[in-house]
Design a protein around this motif. Structure first.
Motif, short mmCIF file in Angstrom:
data_model
loop_
_atom_site.label_atom_id
_atom_site.label_comp_id
_atom_site.label_asym_id
_atom_site.label_seq_id
_atom_site.Cartn_x
_atom_site.Cartn_y
_atom_site.Cartn_z
N LEU A 159 6.40 1.45 -12.57
CA LEU A 159 5.21 1.43 -11.72
C LEU A 159 4.06 0.84 -12.53
O LEU A 159 3.70 1.35 -13.59
N VAL A 160 3.49 -0.24 -12.02
CA VAL A 160 2.37 -0.92 -12.69
C VAL A 160 1.07 -0.41 -12.07
O VAL A 160 0.86 -0.51 -10.86
N LEU A 216 0.84 -1.19 0.00
CA LEU A 216 0.00 0.00 0.00
C LEU A 216 0.88 1.24 0.00
O LEU A 216 1.83 1.34 0.78
N HIS A 217 0.54 2.17 -0.85
CA HIS A 217 1.35 3.38 -0.95
C HIS A 217 1.22 4.26 0.28
O HIS A 217 1.98 5.22 0.44
N THR A 218 0.25 3.95 1.18
CA THR A 218 0.07 4.75 2.39
C THR A 218 0.82 4.17 3.59
O THR A 218 0.81 4.77 4.67
N LYS A 219 1.46 3.00 3.45
CA LYS A 219 2.18 2.36 4.55
C LYS A 219 3.65 2.76 4.50
O LYS A 219 4.41 2.35 3.61
N VAL A 220 4.06 3.57 5.49
CA VAL A 220 5.40 4.14 5.47
C VAL A 220 6.47 3.07 5.55
O VAL A 220 7.47 3.11 4.82
N ASN A 225 -7.60 6.95 -8.38
CA ASN A 225 -6.88 6.27 -7.31
C ASN A 225 -5.50 5.83 -7.80
O ASN A 225 -4.52 5.84 -7.05
N GLY A 226 -5.42 5.46 -9.06
CA GLY A 226 -4.12 5.11 -9.64
C GLY A 226 -3.19 6.30 -9.67
O GLY A 226 -1.97 6.16 -9.50
N LEU A 227 -3.74 7.48 -9.88
CA LEU A 227 -2.92 8.68 -9.88
C LEU A 227 -2.34 8.95 -8.49
O LEU A 227 -1.17 9.34 -8.35
N ALA A 228 -3.14 8.72 -7.44
CA ALA A 228 -2.64 8.88 -6.08
C ALA A 228 -1.51 7.89 -5.79
O ALA A 228 -0.50 8.23 -5.16
N GLN A 229 -1.67 6.64 -6.25
CA GLN A 229 -0.60 5.65 -6.09
C GLN A 229 0.67 6.11 -6.80
O GLN A 229 1.78 6.02 -6.27
N ALA A 230 0.50 6.62 -8.01
CA ALA A 230 1.66 7.04 -8.80
C ALA A 230 2.45 8.13 -8.09
O ALA A 230 3.69 8.12 -8.11
N ARG A 231 1.75 9.07 -7.46
CA ARG A 231 2.45 10.14 -6.76
C ARG A 231 3.34 9.59 -5.64
O ARG A 231 4.51 9.98 -5.50
N VAL A 271 10.68 5.98 -4.96
CA VAL A 271 11.71 5.19 -5.65
C VAL A 271 12.09 5.75 -7.01
O VAL A 271 12.69 5.06 -7.82
N ASP A 272 11.76 6.97 -7.29
CA ASP A 272 12.16 7.57 -8.56
C ASP A 272 11.69 6.73 -9.75
O ASP A 272 12.49 6.16 -10.50
N VAL A 273 10.39 6.64 -9.92
CA VAL A 273 9.79 5.86 -11.00
C VAL A 273 10.23 6.42 -12.34
O VAL A 273 10.20 7.63 -12.57
N THR A 274 10.63 5.52 -13.26
CA THR A 274 11.09 5.95 -14.58
C THR A 274 10.05 5.74 -15.67
O THR A 274 10.19 6.27 -16.77
#
Length: 388
Positions: free
Chosen positions: A309-310, A280-284, A318-324, A330-333
């Protein structure tokens, strides 16, 4: 005296009669004479011929696989190899999102530009998950062109919308997957994203593509928290004839990725495709672990050239929030957008690239092994708006 003579005569007569009877019996045993009353011995029978062999039964149709006759295999001709399937087209697979624009496109093609035109176009863009910010930016640009008399009708407005989207998608950098091919330093592509977006399947399909292009691929099963993830990746490894490095359930994912890089360098593999646990992108704490995997994968001799990033296209904003969150961690390319066909709204492509400036490099247009294709902005826009 006379009586004695009579007796003697009778005896003689009886003896004579008996002698005649005996002679006749012997004569009959020797066969009958020329009068045909006797039977000659039967002529010898001709030699008996063996009965003819029955004709062989008609051969039955061979079963598959072909049988073996007298140790000589009867090999059925090989079936011709099926030609490779043509890559899926955007127009054939984006029917769902194109339907969202059908009403606005019909209004535009009618030729008029009025308040209803702008309202219809705004609604279509937002429903397609383009996002409020991106929608407003696109419409403001179009209104300025209408006010400047650069656009005179609905058809021109539709073409101008397509041009604006293409320009927006054309300023995010290269969409090619980076591959340095440094000797002794295998390239590493990390795959990140939440559970259920299709990371493992994407890795398998990409391994198939890279192997077909002549590169030696090694898979790293870094998702150790989901028991089925390593098994699923192992199935793809077998299917694509690639090696895989995996560990026990719950093992340190960064250690598995590190071992995979070391093995790839020792065995001369060109590319390591590393799976990571869907988090989860919200779990530090999980995001911090992902940062660790990124650092370990880049240690000598590893060369991290892609962090992909898949995202599931059906999740929309919601996918946009994950992408941010992942881009910050991790510096998504690059972005891999799965499930773009079917019910996906598709506008998330435009929103991600405008707001994050990260290129969409691959899109999934179906579930087949060849349905993961390079993203083509021109084909995407044409299919989205129904342009020729």
């Amino acid at each position: 005296m006379i009586g004695t003579i009579i007796v003697i005569v009778i005896v003689v007569a009886v003896l004579a009669l008996a002698a005649g009877t005996i002679a006749a019996t012997r004569s009959r045993r020797r066969g009958r004479g020329a009068t045909g009353t006797t039977t000659l011995p039967a002529p010898p029978s001709p030699p008996q011929r063996p009965p003819p062999k029955p004709p062989p039964a008609a051969p039955s149709a061979p079963s598959a696989p072909a049988t073996v006759v007298e140790a000589q295999p009867v090999v059925a001709p090989a079936a011709p190899e099926a030609p490779p399937a043509a890559p899926p087209s955007y127009r054939s697979r984006l029917g769902g999102v194109r339907g969202l624009f059908s009403g606005a496109v019909s209004v535009l093609r009618s030729g008029r530009i009025d308040a209803a035109t702008w309202e219809s176009l705004e609604e279509a863009l937002i429903r397609a998950d383009v996002g409020v910010g991106t929608t407003n930016a696109l419409l403001d640009e179009l209104r300025a062109k209408v006010d400047a008399k650069e656009i005179s009708g609905g058809t021109d407005l539709l073409e101008a919308l397509g041009t604006s989207i293409r320009q927006l998608l054309g300023h995010v950098g290269s969409r090619s997957l980076r591959f340095d091919a440094r000797e002794g330093a295998p390239d590493v592509w990390l795959f990140v994203g939440v559970n259920g977006v299709g990371k493992t399947t994407t890795i398998g399909k990409l391994a198939r593509r890279q192997s077909a292009s002549g590169r030696s691929v090694l898979l790293a099963a870094g998702d150790t928290f989901r028991a089925a993830a390593a098994d699923q990746l192992a199935m793809w490894a077998e299917r694509t004839d690639t090696e895989i490095v995996r560990g026990a359930e719950g093992a340190d994912p960064s250690a598995i990725v590190f071992d995979a890089v070391q093995r790839a360098a020792a065995r001369g593999n060109d590319l390591v495709l590393a799976d990571t646990a869907g988090r989860l992108h919200t779990k530090v704490n999980l995001v911090e672990e992902l940062k660790k995997i990124r650092r370990v994968a880049g240690r000598d001799p590893g060369n991290v050239t892609e962090v992909l990033l898949v995202l599931d296209a059906t999740t929309g904003q919601n996918g946009l929030a994950q992408a941010r969150q992942f881009a910050d961690a991790v510096d998504v390319t690059g972005i891999v957008l799965t499930k773009l066909d079917g019910t996906a709204k598709g506008g998330i492509v435009i929103a991600v690239e405008r707001e994050l400036f990260v290129p969409v490099k691959l899109v999934g247009l179906g579930e087949g092994p060849d349905d993961l294709v390079d993203f083509d902005p021109d084909q995407f826009v044409d299919a989205l708006l129904g342009l020729d």
